[in-house]
Scaffold this motif. Structure first.
Motif, short mmCIF file in Angstrom:
data_model
loop_
_atom_site.label_atom_id
_atom_site.label_comp_id
_atom_site.label_asym_id
_atom_site.label_seq_id
_atom_site.Cartn_x
_atom_site.Cartn_y
_atom_site.Cartn_z
N MET A 143 12.28 33.73 -24.14
CA MET A 143 12.45 34.28 -22.80
C MET A 143 11.51 35.44 -22.54
N GLN A 144 11.15 36.19 -23.57
CA GLN A 144 10.24 37.32 -23.39
C GLN A 144 8.80 36.87 -23.20
N ASN A 145 8.54 35.60 -23.44
CA ASN A 145 7.18 35.08 -23.30
C ASN A 145 6.99 34.23 -22.05
N MET A 146 7.97 34.24 -21.16
CA MET A 146 7.85 33.39 -19.97
C MET A 146 8.14 34.16 -18.69
N ASN A 147 7.59 33.66 -17.62
CA ASN A 147 7.85 34.18 -16.29
C ASN A 147 8.42 33.07 -15.42
#
Length: 208
Positions: A143-147
């Motif tokens: 989740m921290q690597n997606m927008n």
């Protein structure tokens, strides 16, 4: 030539005979102990790969609190809430749609593993992360690597999932002395961005 050494990607090594044998031994054990379909282990080459799949299964079971074998919208919303993320119903639906290969608006374990794998931090990214982020695994890491962004298409406006494009310098901003951290990691791109203040990086001068 010396710069190239910093940017050479570490060659993917082959498992030793002992590692390969241990991997083969662990897979059926994990299948029996956790009820994981053997196809999920298709990409496992090392014993730690099998361990990672088991860890993912534990996380999946925690999210799938009704034990249906599928993660639905409500369960995903609760899981993300525990990660401090308050997403709208549309955003949750977009996430599930991104990973859903069976078009049932839910994620089974195989879909969950594939979804997380697409957005997980690379080895290089993990190397640059502070301990708090480095410890983040599975859904939290992905989740921290997606927008989640809204785009205009020929069919109208829709929400889509994109992998974050992060400038080299941003990976070091969580550290108290980002320039020196970048130097220590040998990330010459980030060092240049800090010293010149390019790509949006704050201009930082070495103190020596």
């Amino acid at each position: 030539a010396w710069e190239a050494e910093f940017y050479d990607q570490e060659e993917e090594r082959e498992p030793t005979e002992e590692e390969a044998a241990e991997t083969i031994q662990r897979i059926p054990q994990a299948v029996e102990a956790w009820g994981i379909e053997i196809e999920v282990f298709a990409e496992c080459r090392f014993p730690e790969d099998v361990s990672n799949i088991v860890s993912m299964k534990k996380q999946f079971n925690e999210i799938d609190f009704d034990q249906s074998g599928q993660i639905d919208k409500h369960e995903m919303k609760v899981a993300l809430g525990k990660l401090g993320m308050d997403l709208s119903e549309e955003q949750i639906a977009t996430l599930l749609s991104e990973g859903d290969e069976s078009s049932d608006a839910e994620l089974d374990f195989g879909e969950f593993v594939a979804f997380v794998a697409r957005f997980k931090s690379s080895k290089e990214e993990k190397n640059h992360q502070a301990m708090g982020r480095k410890a983040s695994v599975g859904l939290g890491d992905a989740m921290q690597n997606m927008n989640l962004v809204r785009v205009e298409t020929e069919f109208g406006s829709e929400m889509v999932v994109q992998r974050k494009e992060v400038a080299a310098w941003e990976a070091f901003m969580e550290f108290p002395d980002p320039l020196h951290w970048a130097c220590g990691k040998g990330d010459l791109v980030a060092v240049k961005q800090f010293i010149l203040g390019t790509e949006g990086a704050p201009k930082i001068r070495a103190g020596y």
